[in-house]
Design a protein around this motif. Structure first.
Motif, PDB file in Angstrom:
ATOM      1  N   PRO A 570      43.005  48.568  56.928  1.00 29.83           N
ATOM      2  CA  PRO A 570      43.536  47.719  56.402  1.00 29.83           C
ATOM      3  C   PRO A 570      43.543  46.427  55.156  1.00 29.83           C
ATOM      4  O   PRO A 570      44.546  45.271  54.832  1.00 29.83           O
ATOM      5  CB  PRO A 570      42.612  45.688  57.127  1.00 29.83           C
ATOM      6  N   TYR A 571      43.832  47.465  54.174  1.00 33.33           N
ATOM      7  CA  TYR A 571      43.060  47.009  52.569  1.00 33.33           C
ATOM      8  C   TYR A 571      44.742  47.657  51.602  1.00 33.33           C
ATOM      9  O   TYR A 571      45.264  48.791  52.354  1.00 33.33           O
ATOM     10  CB  TYR A 571      42.237  47.896  51.934  1.00 33.33           C
ATOM     11  N   ASP A 572      44.748  46.936  50.923  1.00 33.19           N
ATOM     12  CA  ASP A 572      45.875  47.686  50.321  1.00 33.19           C
ATOM     13  C   ASP A 572      45.363  47.781  49.250  1.00 33.19           C
ATOM     14  O   ASP A 572      44.985  46.647  48.137  1.00 33.19           O
ATOM     15  CB  ASP A 572      46.897  46.999  49.931  1.00 33.19           C
ATOM     16  N   ILE A 573      45.238  48.894  48.060  1.00 28.60           N
ATOM     17  CA  ILE A 573      44.762  48.939  47.084  1.00 28.60           C
ATOM     18  C   ILE A 573      45.538  49.508  45.573  1.00 28.60           C
ATOM     19  O   ILE A 573      46.355  50.482  46.389  1.00 28.60           O
ATOM     20  CB  ILE A 573      43.481  50.145  46.862  1.00 28.60           C
ATOM     21  N   VAL A 574      45.687  48.621  44.625  1.00 31.00           N
ATOM     22  CA  VAL A 574      46.812  49.320  43.723  1.00 31.00           C
ATOM     23  C   VAL A 574      46.831  49.131  42.342  1.00 31.00           C
ATOM     24  O   VAL A 574      46.091  48.505  41.622  1.00 31.00           O
ATOM     25  CB  VAL A 574      48.253  48.772  43.753  1.00 31.00           C
ATOM     26  N   ALA A 575      46.549  49.766  41.751  1.00 30.43           N
ATOM     27  CA  ALA A 575      46.530  49.790  40.035  1.00 30.43           C
ATOM     28  C   ALA A 575      48.528  50.179  38.953  1.00 30.43           C
ATOM     29  O   ALA A 575      48.624  51.092  39.828  1.00 30.43           O
ATOM     30  CB  ALA A 575      45.829  51.299  39.550  1.00 30.43           C
ATOM     31  N   VAL A 576      48.544  49.109  38.567  1.00 30.47           N
ATOM     32  CA  VAL A 576      50.261  49.750  37.808  1.00 30.47           C
ATOM     33  C   VAL A 576      49.105  50.003  35.904  1.00 30.47           C
ATOM     34  O   VAL A 576      48.311  48.941  35.417  1.00 30.47           O
ATOM     35  CB  VAL A 576      50.493  48.506  37.854  1.00 30.47           C
ATOM     36  N   MET A 577      50.300  50.904  35.514  1.00 30.86           N
ATOM     37  CA  MET A 577      49.579  51.423  34.711  1.00 30.86           C
ATOM     38  C   MET A 577      50.305  50.572  33.513  1.00 30.86           C
ATOM     39  O   MET A 577      51.385  50.525  33.509  1.00 30.86           O
ATOM     40  CB  MET A 577      50.147  53.296  34.476  1.00 30.86           C
ATOM     41  N   ASP A 578      49.972  50.666  31.823  1.00 27.37           N
ATOM     42  CA  ASP A 578      50.879  50.456  31.048  1.00 27.37           C
ATOM     43  C   ASP A 578      50.961  51.314  29.703  1.00 27.37           C
ATOM     44  O   ASP A 578      50.737  52.394  30.675  1.00 27.37           O
ATOM     45  CB  ASP A 578      49.730  49.152  30.673  1.00 27.37           C
ATOM     46  N   GLU A 579      51.415  51.111  28.733  1.00 21.33           N
ATOM     47  CA  GLU A 579      51.532  52.178  27.841  1.00 21.33           C
ATOM     48  C   GLU A 579      52.915  53.429  28.379  1.00 21.33           C
ATOM     49  O   GLU A 579      52.726  54.427  27.728  1.00 21.33           O
ATOM     50  CB  GLU A 579      49.885  52.682  27.835  1.00 21.33           C
ATOM     51  N   LYS A 589      54.296  42.824  50.120  1.00 18.62           N
ATOM     52  CA  LYS A 589      54.576  41.880  50.642  1.00 18.62           C
ATOM     53  C   LYS A 589      53.467  41.573  51.641  1.00 18.62           C
ATOM     54  O   LYS A 589      52.919  42.002  52.005  1.00 18.62           O
ATOM     55  CB  LYS A 589      55.673  42.447  51.722  1.00 18.62           C
ATOM     56  N   GLY A 590      53.129  40.393  51.870  1.00 17.47           N
ATOM     57  CA  GLY A 590      52.338  39.590  52.957  1.00 17.47           C
ATOM     58  C   GLY A 590      52.791  39.575  54.132  1.00 17.47           C
ATOM     59  O   GLY A 590      53.801  40.559  54.630  1.00 17.47           O
ATOM     60  N   PRO A 591      51.602  38.909  54.590  1.00 17.85           N
ATOM     61  CA  PRO A 591      50.110  37.892  54.144  1.00 17.85           C
ATOM     62  C   PRO A 591      49.811  38.662  54.028  1.00 17.85           C
ATOM     63  O   PRO A 591      49.536  40.095  54.810  1.00 17.85           O
ATOM     64  CB  PRO A 591      50.383  37.167  55.495  1.00 17.85           C
ATOM     65  N   VAL A 592      48.701  38.931  52.591  1.00 16.92           N
ATOM     66  CA  VAL A 592      47.499  39.848  52.367  1.00 16.92           C
ATOM     67  C   VAL A 592      46.849  37.949  52.079  1.00 16.92           C
ATOM     68  O   VAL A 592      47.035  37.415  51.058  1.00 16.92           O
ATOM     69  CB  VAL A 592      48.083  40.392  51.129  1.00 16.92           C
ATOM     70  N   VAL A 593      45.648  38.954  51.606  1.00 19.84           N
ATOM     71  CA  VAL A 593      44.285  37.979  51.311  1.00 19.84           C
ATOM     72  C   VAL A 593      44.032  38.631  49.897  1.00 19.84           C
ATOM     73  O   VAL A 593      43.945  39.870  50.043  1.00 19.84           O
ATOM     74  CB  VAL A 593      43.280  38.033  51.824  1.00 19.84           C
ATOM     75  N   ASP A 594      43.684  38.295  48.382  1.00 23.89           N
ATOM     76  CA  ASP A 594      43.638  38.304  47.625  1.00 23.89           C
ATOM     77  C   ASP A 594      42.339  38.247  47.552  1.00 23.89           C
ATOM     78  O   ASP A 594      41.171  37.389  47.360  1.00 23.89           O
ATOM     79  CB  ASP A 594      44.262  37.795  46.166  1.00 23.89           C
ATOM     80  N   LEU A 595      41.456  39.827  47.776  1.00 25.58           N
ATOM     81  CA  LEU A 595      39.849  39.782  46.928  1.00 25.58           C
ATOM     82  C   LEU A 595      39.300  39.920  45.900  1.00 25.58           C
ATOM     83  O   LEU A 595      38.350  40.286  46.030  1.00 25.58           O
ATOM     84  CB  LEU A 595      39.954  41.444  47.917  1.00 25.58           C
ATOM     85  N   PHE A 596      40.534  39.483  45.062  1.00 26.99           N
ATOM     86  CA  PHE A 596      40.167  39.636  43.609  1.00 26.99           C
ATOM     87  C   PHE A 596      40.727  37.968  43.581  1.00 26.99           C
ATOM     88  O   PHE A 596      39.492  37.993  42.218  1.00 26.99           O
ATOM     89  CB  PHE A 596      40.393  40.024  42.185  1.00 26.99           C
ATOM     90  N   ALA A 614      44.636  45.378  41.919  1.00 26.62           N
ATOM     91  CA  ALA A 614      45.363  44.045  42.942  1.00 26.62           C
ATOM     92  C   ALA A 614      44.709  44.792  44.296  1.00 26.62           C
ATOM     93  O   ALA A 614      44.201  45.917  44.897  1.00 26.62           O
ATOM     94  CB  ALA A 614      45.526  44.355  43.656  1.00 26.62           C
ATOM     95  N   PHE A 615      43.391  44.269  45.223  1.00 26.46           N
ATOM     96  CA  PHE A 615      42.821  44.985  46.079  1.00 26.46           C
ATOM     97  C   PHE A 615      42.759  42.872  46.602  1.00 26.46           C
ATOM     98  O   PHE A 615      42.639  42.533  47.163  1.00 26.46           O
ATOM     99  CB  PHE A 615      41.291  44.349  45.804  1.00 26.46           C
ATOM    100  N   LEU A 616      43.923  43.423  48.053  1.00 26.19           N
ATOM    101  CA  LEU A 616      44.027  42.914  49.507  1.00 26.19           C
ATOM    102  C   LEU A 616      43.669  43.466  50.839  1.00 26.19           C
ATOM    103  O   LEU A 616      44.012  44.852  51.131  1.00 26.19           O
ATOM    104  CB  LEU A 616      46.017  42.847  49.029  1.00 26.19           C
ATOM    105  N   TYR A 617      43.920  42.261  51.434  1.00 21.79           N
ATOM    106  CA  TYR A 617      43.621  42.959  52.929  1.00 21.79           C
ATOM    107  C   TYR A 617      44.777  42.110  53.245  1.00 21.79           C
ATOM    108  O   TYR A 617      44.984  41.016  53.310  1.00 21.79           O
ATOM    109  CB  TYR A 617      42.698  41.988  53.818  1.00 21.79           C
TER     110      TYR A 617
END
Length: 707
Positions: A570-579, A589-596, A614-617
């Motif tokens: 059920p989890y969405d896990i994402v990291a966005v790079m800089d540089e 897109k939700g509905p998602v619960v923000d676990l952070f 981000a770490f989302l349910y």
């Protein structure tokens, strides 16, 4: 973890959690049980076998067992509070002289009367009979021998000189005088801890059998990436094939991952990227052997920082950890007593406070999510078939420098990895020590390698690589091959071999010249770049040719983006790079619960900006929304019961913390009671979820919800 047992009766469905029966989550502690640190993981790993002035080791163990924990044991194999050994009580001899000694004659200390040791025979005997035996006699059947570490800058003491003479058969040579001596010194350091682990683990298993116990032995260790960066020698991958070793803990946390790296000519901390590579190197080391591995991260770190720094970097390392869906066992934290009961700075202030309530709540939401984190066959988005070759000899060339050849901040490794990772390519690492396992290269289409910062330990490495290429693999080799370790006395230039460089032997097996270019070999290809990969990151825009070569090698469309995303249960896990050139955020897109977020908001959309995670349910992936379910919680849930119009459970978590819960319900509740606790609550009609907040208790808070 086993699924709950379902018992039907008329209008009542009872769900009984199997908490504490599994071995999925753990923490390590030197403390006896205390209500403030009752983390509620499956395993409590008790640290150190010593008795305290007010409590024996056995009493410490009992204090955790009495609260339902599977109790296991950890101690240092390179250092520890072993006063009885170091100060002479053990055998009548003072052993402080066993320490690792630097060129200036100083011993490297871990603490007062705690040297980093040269693991010779008396120390190994003490570890067996003075530590391991005592632990097994206490009924413990899982032993963790942590951090087998020999500092690269050490190797000048008499004990090490004696071990040199015994191992090589000729007198000690100072490592700073030549690359040859450095290489020999590193190989001996490697051997000494390999032998120590082999001896102690074999003893543990044999002694356990005499007591009718099946003893497991694990090695908690930093990653090969970190040990190489920090200039430490350790057996690492070779331990995976020892019959006495059952698994590892990947000791990755903010302290290791914040080591500055170069990229695009700039030296700075890149915590997420570094953590992703560190976890990956431990997983690739263990995966082909099918040994168990726990992934660790730490909500704080060893060095004093402020709480906002801890929070930001915990999120980064935590995200990196759960982006590996093939592993679902975790050490959720080390030293809860340090996290919950020690004050640290408030950001932009000199004031010191205990862990803020918002952070302990968020941390416990994240930790409790790990109790239910599933393994997944899904992969991180992007190209998953590109690997970088690693080997234990990476640790052999780090200190000291010779002939003016330098590798600042381990840049020859990061030059191969960071330019790809920053472009959203979840680059993998492959350990040359595991090439005999077919699984090592099974999913690799393009393998990048360099001998600028490591060397093959045997000719078999090249045999496996050549076979792989001829069957269709694509090899990208990046190196000038002019570092001073090319000429050390090794297998490629002894016993009839006369190759000037290690790679020359590989190229001879492949039938290609060592010149830059592209070569077709059987069904595969070889690309040679005559450049050390450190220059890909030490120089601004230095990676252009390298990235272009990898693109050509991969063929087809190489997806370039600025993010890594994983759907995991059920989890969405994402990291966005800089540089990187792409500055766009990632949108879910939700509905998602923000676990952070400790308030556990339900969002219609989550926007993740570059440089963040981000770490989302994801509520949309709940299959049956008519069944009540705790989606997120800062406490562990037990004794769940569902009736036709009600849902109840017990929530347990450390004292002096606040619980936050997001609960899915089939209808808006008419009543909610949390024992005698003052309760905050709010109903989200759109998602049919209830937010609850109340003070935690390790004894449990009974929650009754009716609709």
């Amino acid at each position: 973890m086993k699924k709950p047992l379902l018992l039907m009766s008329c209008l009542c469905l009872s769900i009984f959690a199997n908490a504490q029966k599994g071995e999925k989550t753990a923490f390590q502690t030197g403390s006896p049980w205390r209500p403030e640190i009752d983390v509620r993981s499956d395993i409590a790993i008790v640290y150190g076998a010593g008795d305290r002035h007010d409590m024996t080791f056995e009493q410490r163990v009992k204090s955790w067992r009495d609260h339902g924990y599977n109790v296991q044991f950890m101690t240092g194999i390179a250092w520890g509070s072993y006063d009885d050994y170091f100060l002479g009580k053990w055998d009548g001899k003072n052993h402080l002289g066993i320490g690792q000694v630097m060129q200036n004659g100083d011993t490297i200390w871990h603490g007062h009367n705690i040297p980093y040791v040269v693991p010779e025979a008396t120390f190994i005997d003490y570890m067996k009979r003075g530590v391991v035996k005592k632990v097994i006699d206490a009924g413990i059947t899982a032993i963790y021998l942590e951090e087998p570490e020999f500092w690269a800058r050490a190797g000048y003491g008499q004990v090490f000189k004696d071990e040199w003479q015994s191992y090589y058969g000729f007198p000690w040579r100072p490592q700073h005088e030549s690359p040859e001596n450095t290489y020999l010194s590193s190989k001996l350091k490697y051997h000494l801890y390999y032998n120590a682990i082999k001896e102690v683990s074999s003893y543990a298993k044999a002694y356990g059998k005499t007591k009718g116990l099946d003893v497991k032995v694990f090695i908690p260790t930093h990653s090969l990436v970190n040990y190489s960066s920090w200039q430490i020698v350790s057996p690492e991958a070779s331990l995976a094939s020892l019959p006495g070793i059952d698994g590892y803990i990947a000791q990755v946390w903010t302290g290791t991952s914040r080591e500055p790296t170069y990229f695009d000519g700039l030296k700075k901390e890149r915590v997420f990227e570094n953590a992703f590579l560190e976890y990956g190197s431990v997983i690739s080391m263990t995966a082909p052997t099918n040994r168990k591995v726990f992934l660790l991260t730490d909500p704080i770190e060893d060095w004093p920082r402020d709480w906002s720094d801890y929070k930001r970097n915990y999120q980064a390392t935590f995200t990196a950890k759960i982006l590996y869906p093939m592993v679902a066992d975790y050490e959720v934290m080390p030293w809860p007593e340090r996290i919950y009961t020690s004050p640290y700075r408030v950001a932009n202030s000199d004031s010191m406070v205990l862990i803020p309530k918002y952070y302990s709540t968020q941390m416990q939401v994240m930790v409790n999510a790990l109790n239910d984190m599933p393994r997944s066959a899904n992969k991180v988005t992007g190209v998953n078939g590109i690997g970088v070759l690693m080997g234990n000899s990476l640790m052999f060339q780090r200190f000291p420098t010779h002939n003016g050849y330098d590798d600042p901040q381990f840049s020859n490794f990061y030059g191969q990895t960071l330019p790809l990772l920053k472009l959203g390519i979840p680059v993998q690492t492959v350990h040359m020590e595991n090439l005999s396992f077919a699984a090592s290269l099974k999913d690799i289409r393009v393998l990048v390698m360099s001998y600028s910062n490591m060397k093959p330990m045997s000719a078999d490495v090249h045999k496996y690589l050549a076979e792989w290429v001829k069957k269709g693999g694509i090899l990208v080799y990046c190196s000038k091959d002019d570092d001073p370790y090319q000429s050390v006395m090794e297998w490629w230039n002894t016993k009839g071999m006369q190759y000037k460089t290690a790679s020359a032997h590989l190229f001879s097996l492949l039938g290609v010249k060592a010149d830059a270019g592209k070569y077709n070999i059987g069904k595969g290809k070889v690309f040679i770049i005559k450049e050390d990969p450190k220059n890909f990151v030490l120089q601004a825009n230095g990676a252009a040719q390298y990235v272009a070569t990898v693109k050509e090698a991969f063929g087809g469309k190489l997806e370039i983006k600025n993010n890594l995303y994983l759907e995991r249960g059920p989890y969405d896990i994402v990291a966005v790079m800089d540089e990187v050139a792409d500055k766009s955020p990632y949108r879910i897109k939700g509905p998602v619960v923000d676990l952070f977020d400790p308030t556990l908001p339900v969002l219609d959309e989550k926007v993740v900006e570059p440089g963040s995670q981000a770490f989302l349910y994801n509520i949309n992936r709940i299959k049956d929304k008519t069944k009540p379910k705790v989606l997120a919680t800062a406490a562990r849930v037990y004794e769940e019961k569902v009736t036709a119009n009600g849902y109840s459970f017990m929530a347990k978590s450390p004292a002096k913390t606040i619980n936050a819960m997001r609960v899915l319900l089939p209808a808006k509740p008419k009543s909610v009671v949390a024992a005698d606790k003052k309760l905050s609550q709010s109903w989200d009609e759109k998602s049919h979820t209830l937010y609850l907040g109340f003070d935690n208790s390790p004894d449990g808070v009974k929650v009754d919800i009716n609709w």
